[in-house]
Design an enzyme around this catalytic site. Structure first.
Site, mmCIF file in Angstrom:
data_model
loop_
_atom_site.group_PDB
_atom_site.id
_atom_site.type_symbol
_atom_site.label_atom_id
_atom_site.label_comp_id
_atom_site.label_asym_id
_atom_site.label_seq_id
_atom_site.Cartn_x
_atom_site.Cartn_y
_atom_site.Cartn_z
ATOM 1 N N GLN A 275 0.828 -1.208 0.000
ATOM 2 C CA GLN A 275 0.000 0.000 0.000
ATOM 3 C C GLN A 275 0.866 1.264 0.000
ATOM 4 O O GLN A 275 0.526 2.264 -0.636
ATOM 5 C CB GLN A 275 -0.914 -0.010 1.229
ATOM 6 C CG GLN A 275 -2.033 0.999 1.198
ATOM 7 C CD GLN A 275 -3.223 0.546 0.370
ATOM 8 O OE1 GLN A 275 -3.662 -0.585 0.492
ATOM 9 N NE2 GLN A 275 -3.741 1.416 -0.471
ATOM 10 N N LYS B 9 2.061 1.725 -3.531
ATOM 11 C CA LYS B 9 0.908 2.012 -4.397
ATOM 12 C C LYS B 9 0.457 3.452 -4.213
ATOM 13 O O LYS B 9 0.245 4.183 -5.174
ATOM 14 C CB LYS B 9 -0.236 1.060 -4.028
ATOM 15 C CG LYS B 9 -1.507 1.271 -4.818
ATOM 16 C CD LYS B 9 -2.701 0.550 -4.204
ATOM 17 C CE LYS B 9 -2.414 -0.912 -3.970
ATOM 18 N NZ LYS B 9 -3.640 -1.666 -3.605
ATOM 19 N N LYS C 22 -2.670 -0.757 6.664
ATOM 20 C CA LYS C 22 -3.677 -1.792 6.386
ATOM 21 C C LYS C 22 -4.162 -2.349 7.704
ATOM 22 O O LYS C 22 -3.424 -2.330 8.696
ATOM 23 C CB LYS C 22 -3.040 -2.913 5.555
ATOM 24 C CG LYS C 22 -4.045 -3.762 4.827
ATOM 25 C CD LYS C 22 -4.497 -3.127 3.530
ATOM 26 C CE LYS C 22 -5.649 -3.883 2.917
ATOM 27 N NZ LYS C 22 -6.022 -3.356 1.599
ATOM 28 N N GLY D 126 -12.509 0.073 2.916
ATOM 29 C CA GLY D 126 -12.899 -1.330 2.822
ATOM 30 C C GLY D 126 -11.839 -2.180 2.143
ATOM 31 O O GLY D 126 -10.850 -1.679 1.614
ATOM 32 N N ASP D 127 -12.053 -3.471 2.171
ATOM 33 C CA ASP D 127 -11.230 -4.449 1.446
ATOM 34 C C ASP D 127 -12.061 -5.740 1.457
ATOM 35 O O ASP D 127 -13.291 -5.670 1.629
ATOM 36 C CB ASP D 127 -9.863 -4.633 2.132
ATOM 37 C CG ASP D 127 -8.870 -5.441 1.295
ATOM 38 O OD1 ASP D 127 -8.323 -4.898 0.328
ATOM 39 O OD2 ASP D 127 -8.656 -6.637 1.585
ATOM 40 N N THR E 163 -12.011 0.929 -8.075
ATOM 41 C CA THR E 163 -10.885 -0.008 -8.233
ATOM 42 C C THR E 163 -11.039 -0.797 -9.532
ATOM 43 O O THR E 163 -10.096 -0.913 -10.318
ATOM 44 C CB THR E 163 -10.781 -0.953 -7.019
ATOM 45 O OG1 THR E 163 -10.784 -0.166 -5.830
ATOM 46 C CG2 THR E 163 -9.519 -1.775 -7.077
ATOM 47 N N ASN F 128 -16.368 -6.663 -4.937
ATOM 48 C CA ASN F 128 -16.389 -5.282 -5.399
ATOM 49 C C ASN F 128 -15.498 -5.060 -6.635
ATOM 50 O O ASN F 128 -15.930 -4.489 -7.635
ATOM 51 C CB ASN F 128 -15.944 -4.366 -4.244
ATOM 52 C CG ASN F 128 -15.830 -2.930 -4.676
ATOM 53 O OD1 ASN F 128 -14.829 -2.542 -5.266
ATOM 54 N ND2 ASN F 128 -16.856 -2.150 -4.437
ATOM 55 N N SER G 235 -10.443 7.234 -2.986
ATOM 56 C CA SER G 235 -10.595 7.490 -1.552
ATOM 57 C C SER G 235 -10.034 8.865 -1.209
ATOM 58 O O SER G 235 -10.594 9.601 -0.385
ATOM 59 C CB SER G 235 -9.846 6.437 -0.735
ATOM 60 O OG SER G 235 -10.632 5.280 -0.601
HETATM 61 P P1 NDP Z 1 -14.657 -8.617 -1.809
HETATM 62 O O1 NDP Z 1 -14.741 -9.148 -0.429
HETATM 63 O O2 NDP Z 1 -15.700 -7.697 -2.300
HETATM 64 O O3 NDP Z 1 -14.542 -9.825 -2.838
HETATM 65 C C1 NDP Z 1 -13.516 -10.774 -2.746
HETATM 66 C C2 NDP Z 1 -13.739 -11.832 -3.803
HETATM 67 O O4 NDP Z 1 -12.615 -12.707 -3.828
HETATM 68 C C3 NDP Z 1 -14.949 -12.713 -3.514
HETATM 69 O O5 NDP Z 1 -15.466 -13.181 -4.725
HETATM 70 C C4 NDP Z 1 -14.331 -13.863 -2.702
HETATM 71 O O6 NDP Z 1 -15.073 -15.072 -2.761
HETATM 72 C C5 NDP Z 1 -13.004 -14.025 -3.397
HETATM 73 N N1 NDP Z 1 -12.006 -14.536 -2.457
HETATM 74 C C6 NDP Z 1 -11.583 -13.941 -1.319
HETATM 75 N N2 NDP Z 1 -10.672 -14.712 -0.696
HETATM 76 C C7 NDP Z 1 -10.552 -15.821 -1.457
HETATM 77 C C8 NDP Z 1 -9.761 -16.985 -1.351
HETATM 78 N N3 NDP Z 1 -8.927 -17.174 -0.329
HETATM 79 N N4 NDP Z 1 -9.876 -17.920 -2.341
HETATM 80 C C9 NDP Z 1 -10.722 -17.727 -3.385
HETATM 81 N N5 NDP Z 1 -11.488 -16.624 -3.533
HETATM 82 C C10 NDP Z 1 -11.403 -15.700 -2.595
HETATM 83 O O7 NDP Z 1 -13.210 -7.935 -1.905
HETATM 84 P P2 NDP Z 1 -12.684 -6.855 -2.957
HETATM 85 O O8 NDP Z 1 -13.297 -7.108 -4.285
HETATM 86 O O9 NDP Z 1 -12.803 -5.528 -2.342
HETATM 87 O O10 NDP Z 1 -11.121 -7.203 -2.999
HETATM 88 C C11 NDP Z 1 -10.558 -8.135 -3.938
HETATM 89 C C12 NDP Z 1 -9.059 -7.901 -4.053
HETATM 90 O O11 NDP Z 1 -8.823 -6.552 -4.502
HETATM 91 C C13 NDP Z 1 -8.261 -8.041 -2.750
HETATM 92 O O12 NDP Z 1 -6.977 -8.526 -3.064
HETATM 93 C C14 NDP Z 1 -8.150 -6.600 -2.258
HETATM 94 O O13 NDP Z 1 -7.051 -6.422 -1.398
HETATM 95 C C15 NDP Z 1 -7.942 -5.885 -3.601
HETATM 96 N N6 NDP Z 1 -8.250 -4.453 -3.603
HETATM 97 C C16 NDP Z 1 -9.491 -3.992 -3.246
HETATM 98 C C17 NDP Z 1 -9.758 -2.637 -3.296
HETATM 99 C C18 NDP Z 1 -11.123 -2.077 -3.028
HETATM 100 O O14 NDP Z 1 -11.317 -0.885 -3.278
HETATM 101 N N7 NDP Z 1 -12.079 -2.867 -2.568
HETATM 102 C C19 NDP Z 1 -8.694 -1.656 -3.623
HETATM 103 C C20 NDP Z 1 -7.466 -2.261 -4.072
HETATM 104 C C21 NDP Z 1 -7.258 -3.602 -4.014
HETATM 105 P P3 NDP Z 1 -16.027 -15.479 -1.526
HETATM 106 O O15 NDP Z 1 -17.178 -14.505 -1.569
HETATM 107 O O16 NDP Z 1 -16.414 -16.880 -1.791
HETATM 108 O O17 NDP Z 1 -15.173 -15.337 -0.295
#
Ligand code: NDP
Length: 450
Positions: free
Chosen positions: A110, A113, A125, A164-165, A208, A239, A382
């Protein structure tokens, strides 16, 4: 490289069993070798030694009561990694896998980034090993309140601004903000990703995923190509994945997959975004439900994944967007992508490629964007939310989206230009790491040994 090796050995002693953190540090240090040799000020000021040690790490007990009246205990974290460029900024993750290593890898990434965005943001984080799946609304609220009962004293609009994350969206931000306000008596812009009703920014939710697609557009344009008509493989269905798919569709590309932790959807005709949103955002359902509603969608359950990787990367597609989680794309997956004609990989998630997978993609010299460049649109927006809160203004969706586009163009240009300057024009990992590092490192030098 001895410097990288020695740093990792020291970290293994001072911070044992933090494999994801070593992985993130190693990747960055490998990139920095030539810069450290040529720009001696960084070694004189022990910048690396200081950068790999968080300024502050907070670990705390989160005790809460579930719907059965039973007391539950989780572990909470906030890693305030580096504030050379601004207040600590970075998301909060609720997932059973959360531990100190994952928090530190995410915090370290982070910092670089946020530097790469060109905005005044430090890096941090946080999170907890709490599993939101299957919890009632009341349980989620009580957990968020318990989490903030400790965290509130460490955060503030000019100190540390969480977002969020994974597992943390607008609902959780709402509960955390409510408790923060109750405890501090301040209506501060202390979180981003807030609901639009009470200080959130238009386009933050989308940022994102949209930003990741804007980055991919630039990369392809650099190779005199476009996204139009391309079949795209997307992983995740949260997301980032949803808004990546949405923007790909808007630009005339064809996203043909999405995944969750239990399985993969493949739909040759293209993902139906309204059905996906209905299941994931409204019903909180699973992708197995999506397959039941879309007759031409194929569902591959996790039990049928290849032993050395993931089903989604074995599908046919020209551009890949890993948008789920860390280390979700292995070397075998990367080779399968290349064999199937993939020309670009753009990381929406943080560190989704294993180190070996990244090596395979770099050697192939395809367009490959690391998460710290391609997914920086979320944190950048953000910062736009913070700016609106501080000035009590409200910008339109199009204004924010236009600023996001400008920021993503800037990140792309900084990354590309640095890679070119270092004589490795296709190595965007190098470009992103060095461009981010120089900004943080010079700020640290100017601020003295603190
Ligand atoms: P969400 O919680 O909205 O979605 C996560 C997705 O990934 C879900 O479909 C989830 O499936 C899947 N997932 C999570 N963990 C696992 C795992 N161990 N194995 C397989 N699938 C998994 O999170 P985000 O979309 O916000 O975040 C996704 C990625 O993007 C992360 O790496 C996050 O750090 C990164 N990110 C997010 C940002 C944001 O603005 N939200 C900004 C920058 C980076 P299930 O529902 O089954 O758990």
């Amino acid at each position: 490289m001895p410097y990288t090796h020695n740093t990792i050995v020291k970290l293994q002693k001072s911070s044992p069993a933090q494999t994801e953190f070593y992985q993130a540090v190693e990747e960055v240090l490998d990139s920095l070798g030539p810069v450290l040799d040529e720009e001696s000020r960084f070694c004189q000021h022990a910048i690396i030694e200081r950068m790999v040690e968080p300024e502050r790490q907070i670990m705390f007990r989160v005790a809460w009561v579930d719907d059965q009246g039973k007391v539950q205990v989780n572990k909470g974290y906030r890693v305030e990694f580096n504030s050379a460029l601004g207040p600590y900024k970075g998301g909060i993750r609720f997932h059973p896998s959360v531990n100190a290593s994952i928090m530190k890898f995410l915090g370290f990434e982070q910092v670089l980034k946020n530097a790469l965005t060109g905005l005044p943001l430090g890096g941090g984080k946080g999170g907890a090993n709490f599993d939101p799946k299957g919890k009632s609304n009341g349980e989620i609220m009580r957990f968020c309140q318990a989490f903030i009962n400790e965290l509130y004293r460490h955060i503030g609009p000019r100190t540390d601004v969480p977002a969020g994350d994974i597992g943390v969206g607008t609902r959780e931000i709402g509960y955390m903000f409510g408790q923060y306000k109750k405890l501090t008596n301040n209506f501060d812009g202390v979180f981003t990703g807030k609901d639009l009703l009470w200080g959130g920014s238009l386009a933050r939710k989308e940022a994102t995923g949209y930003g990741c697609v804007y980055f991919a557009e630039h990369m392809l344009e650099g190779n005199k190509d476009t996204l139009e008509g391309k079949e795209c493989l997307v992983s995740g269905s949260g997301n980032v994945a949803i808004h990546t798919i949405e923007k790909l569709l808007a630009l005339g590309a064809k996203p043909v997959s999405c995944t969750d932790s239990q399985g993969t959807i493949y739909q040759k005709s293209g993902i139906d975004i309204s059905c996906l949103k209905q299941i994931k955002e409204v019903e909180n359902g699973r992708l197995s439900d999506y397959a039941k509603r879309q007759s031409d969608a194929k569902y591959i359950s996790r039990d049928n994944y290849p032993e050395d990787g993931h089903a989604v990367w074995r599908l046919q597609g020209q551009v890949a967007f890993p948008c789920a989680t860390q280390n979700e794309l292995t070397a075998a997956d990367a080779r399968a992508l290349l064999d199937n004609g993939c020309i670009a990989v753009c990381e929406g998630a943080n560190m989704p490629c294993t180190s070996d997978a990244a090596d395979v993609l770099l050697k192939a010299k395809i367009a490959y964007a690391p998460g710290k460049a391609a997914n920086a649109g979320g944190v950048a927006t953000s910062q736009l939310e913070m700016a609106q809160n501080a000035s009590m203004q409200r910008w339109t969706f199009d204004e924010v989206d236009q600023k996001l586009k400008d920021i993503m163009r800037g990140i792309y240009q900084r990354t590309r230009d640095t890679a070119i300057e270092l004589d490795q024009p296709t190595n965007f990992i190098l470009g992103a790491n060095v461009a981010g590092f120089r900004r943080v490192a010079d700020a640290m030098i100017q601020q003295g040994v603190v």
